[in-house]
Design a protein around this motif. Structure first.
Motif, PDB file in Angstrom:
ATOM      1  N   LEU A 187     -10.230  -8.842  26.392  1.00 35.77           N
ATOM      2  CA  LEU A 187      -9.182  -8.980  25.385  1.00 35.77           C
ATOM      3  C   LEU A 187      -8.110  -9.981  25.787  1.00 35.77           C
ATOM      4  O   LEU A 187      -7.253 -10.330  24.975  1.00 35.77           O
ATOM      5  CB  LEU A 187      -8.553  -7.613  25.097  1.00 35.77           C
ATOM      6  N   SER A 188      -8.166 -10.465  27.005  1.00 39.57           N
ATOM      7  CA  SER A 188      -7.218 -11.492  27.438  1.00 39.57           C
ATOM      8  C   SER A 188      -7.409 -12.795  26.672  1.00 39.57           C
ATOM      9  O   SER A 188      -6.528 -13.652  26.662  1.00 39.57           O
ATOM     10  CB  SER A 188      -7.378 -11.758  28.938  1.00 39.57           C
ATOM     11  N   ARG A 189      -8.554 -12.934  25.995  1.00 37.47           N
ATOM     12  CA  ARG A 189      -8.861 -14.200  25.327  1.00 37.47           C
ATOM     13  C   ARG A 189      -8.930 -14.103  23.805  1.00 37.47           C
ATOM     14  O   ARG A 189      -9.137 -15.126  23.144  1.00 37.47           O
ATOM     15  CB  ARG A 189     -10.208 -14.729  25.842  1.00 37.47           C
ATOM     16  N   VAL A 190      -8.773 -12.908  23.238  1.00 34.21           N
ATOM     17  CA  VAL A 190      -9.063 -12.758  21.808  1.00 34.21           C
ATOM     18  C   VAL A 190      -8.082 -13.487  20.903  1.00 34.21           C
ATOM     19  O   VAL A 190      -8.385 -13.746  19.739  1.00 34.21           O
ATOM     20  CB  VAL A 190      -9.122 -11.268  21.385  1.00 34.21           C
ATOM     21  N   SER A 191      -6.912 -13.834  21.398  1.00 33.94           N
ATOM     22  CA  SER A 191      -5.944 -14.530  20.553  1.00 33.94           C
ATOM     23  C   SER A 191      -6.172 -16.041  20.519  1.00 33.94           C
ATOM     24  O   SER A 191      -5.582 -16.746  19.697  1.00 33.94           O
ATOM     25  CB  SER A 191      -4.519 -14.247  21.035  1.00 33.94           C
ATOM     26  N   GLU A 198      -3.314  -4.539  27.747  1.00 34.39           N
ATOM     27  CA  GLU A 198      -4.395  -4.937  26.849  1.00 34.39           C
ATOM     28  C   GLU A 198      -5.225  -6.086  27.413  1.00 34.39           C
ATOM     29  O   GLU A 198      -6.433  -6.164  27.176  1.00 34.39           O
ATOM     30  CB  GLU A 198      -3.824  -5.318  25.481  1.00 34.39           C
ATOM     31  N   ILE A 199      -4.621  -6.967  28.195  1.00 38.91           N
ATOM     32  CA  ILE A 199      -5.365  -8.108  28.737  1.00 38.91           C
ATOM     33  C   ILE A 199      -6.433  -7.668  29.737  1.00 38.91           C
ATOM     34  O   ILE A 199      -7.337  -8.445  30.068  1.00 38.91           O
ATOM     35  CB  ILE A 199      -4.424  -9.127  29.411  1.00 38.91           C
ATOM     36  N   ASN A 200      -6.345  -6.420  30.226  1.00 39.72           N
ATOM     37  CA  ASN A 200      -7.334  -5.917  31.184  1.00 39.72           C
ATOM     38  C   ASN A 200      -8.489  -5.191  30.506  1.00 39.72           C
ATOM     39  O   ASN A 200      -9.462  -4.823  31.175  1.00 39.72           O
ATOM     40  CB  ASN A 200      -6.665  -4.950  32.168  1.00 39.72           C
ATOM     41  N   PHE A 252     -12.890  -0.390  25.638  1.00 36.72           N
ATOM     42  CA  PHE A 252     -12.817   0.151  26.992  1.00 36.72           C
ATOM     43  C   PHE A 252     -11.395   0.008  27.536  1.00 36.72           C
ATOM     44  O   PHE A 252     -10.884  -1.113  27.660  1.00 36.72           O
ATOM     45  CB  PHE A 252     -13.789  -0.579  27.919  1.00 36.72           C
ATOM     46  N   LEU A 253     -10.770   1.139  27.853  1.00 37.04           N
ATOM     47  CA  LEU A 253      -9.430   1.141  28.441  1.00 37.04           C
ATOM     48  C   LEU A 253      -9.566   0.973  29.952  1.00 37.04           C
ATOM     49  O   LEU A 253      -9.992   1.890  30.655  1.00 37.04           O
ATOM     50  CB  LEU A 253      -8.703   2.444  28.114  1.00 37.04           C
ATOM     51  N   CYS A 254      -9.211  -0.209  30.438  1.00 42.89           N
ATOM     52  CA  CYS A 254      -9.420  -0.560  31.849  1.00 42.89           C
ATOM     53  C   CYS A 254      -8.104  -0.974  32.503  1.00 42.89           C
ATOM     54  O   CYS A 254      -7.232  -1.548  31.850  1.00 42.89           O
ATOM     55  CB  CYS A 254     -10.403  -1.723  31.975  1.00 42.89           C
ATOM     56  N   PRO A 255      -7.985  -0.749  33.811  1.00 43.71           N
ATOM     57  CA  PRO A 255      -6.825  -1.248  34.552  1.00 43.71           C
ATOM     58  C   PRO A 255      -7.100  -2.650  35.086  1.00 43.71           C
ATOM     59  O   PRO A 255      -8.213  -3.173  34.957  1.00 43.71           O
ATOM     60  CB  PRO A 255      -6.711  -0.246  35.702  1.00 43.71           C
TER      61      PRO A 255
END
Length: 348
Positions: free
Chosen positions: A149-153, A203-205, A300-303
């Protein structure tokens, strides 16, 4: 007028060469002697008996009635402990947004395979089958985009699929909000603030995975997705009406009945470790379907990779580890043994 009957019909195949690769695996001797290679294909057939996962109405979390709020939170925590899976309705993600996301997902997967495999769309996140498989029982009959999700924007991430950007950003944000609400309820139940994961699970993780399971001509011999546990804190799944998801309950595989109004939530390995085994990360799989293709979307909720995962209570069952260390150990085990070992590697 053109005589269409005299023109050759060109069939553009959107599916990856799954059958060809499966055939190659059947002709190779197993490189790694594991149970997965020698096991019979039990459980690979769609089960006729469906379980009813706990169904939780999340609107009760916002009730003005304290008893209703507490009962809803208790139901979430009980299901996470007893099942490791549950369903949620009235979750705040609009049916229209889900429909729009599924429409974009369908159009993306209908792209010819050669193009999907080479165009680099969605941060070059396309994958199919199981590249690490050394025998047929380790092979998944599926394809996916596993998107950070770090790249979706970033507009460049979408290439010609520009209409996907706005929908995916909205869908990811909605799933992220829901994941944090659920994680907060689970943390508070164990005596911690609801926002305890906010700093490490930004969110970026996190990841969004778009899945397609093509119809499979050898569905009795192969998995749509091999048995596994998720290596995150928690996962939220939106699936279509086809079904195929099964989970381990009381040492038996049980099939999950699709519910178009519900999202499925399951606990991941990191939450099991953090909760000291209060919440359970259970094995699940997808069975292949001989007649129908299946679509699903998982959040996926990730750290962050350097986040330290430790138990929230003493005495701890697991030693502390970073998420990066955990992922590296999984990859090493898969390369060496052909399967994920996961949390047992970190037991004290």
């Amino acid at each position: 007028m053109h005589d269409l009957t005299s023109q050759p019909i060109m069939m553009i195949d959107s599916s990856p060469p799954l059958l060809h690769h499966y055939g190659e695996l059947t002709r190779l001797p197993p490189q790694i002697p594991t149970l997965e290679c020698n096991d019979l294909p039990s459980g690979a057939v769609v089960m006729k008996e469906y379980c009813q996962l706990p169904l939780i109405d999340l609107s009760c979390l916002n009730s003005t009635n304290e008893r209703e709020r507490l009962a809803c939170a208790e139901a979430i925590c009980r299901a996470s402990s007893e099942w490791g899976f549950f369903q949620v309705v009235n979750h705040g993600i609009s049916p229209e947004l889900v429909r729009n996301m599924r429409r974009e997902q369908f159009e993306l997967f209908q792209t010819p395979f050669d193009k999907k495999a080479t165009c680099g769309v969605l941060n070059n996140s396309y994958r199919w089958g199981t590249p690490t498989a050394t025998c047929p029982r380790q092979f998944s009959w599926s394809e996916a985009f596993h998107i950070p999700l770090s790249r979706v924007s970033e507009q460049a991430c979408y290439g010609e699929f520009s209409s996907l950007r706005e929908v995916m950003m909205e869908f990811a944000a909605a799933m992220s909000k829901l994941a944090r609400v659920l994680a907060g309820v689970l943390a508070e139940n164990l005596g911690h603030p609801r926002g305890v994961f906010d700093n490490i699970c930004q969110e970026i993780n996190c990841f969004l995975r778009l899945n397609r399971y093509p119809a499979c001509p050898i569905s009795s011999e192969i998995f749509g997705l091999v048995p596994h546990t998720d290596s995150d804190f928690l996962t939220i799944l939106s699936q279509d009406e086809v079904g195929g998801l099964q989970l381990m309950k009381d040492s038996k595989w049980v099939a999950v009945n699709p519910n178009q109004d519900a999202l499925i939530v399951n606990i991941g390995d990191l939450f099991q470790a953090w909760s000291n085994d209060v919440y359970k990360s259970v094995q699940h799989k997808v069975v292949a379907n001989g007649k129908m293709e299946r679509y699903s979307i998982a959040y996926f909720l990730c750290p962050s990779y350097d986040s330290l995962i430790g138990s929230c209570m003493e005495p701890s069952i697991y030693r502390e580890f970073t998420f990066g260390e955990y992922r590296s150990q999984i990859q090493e085990d898969i390369k060496r043994t052909g399967r994920k070992i996961g949390l047992p590697r970190f037991l004290l």
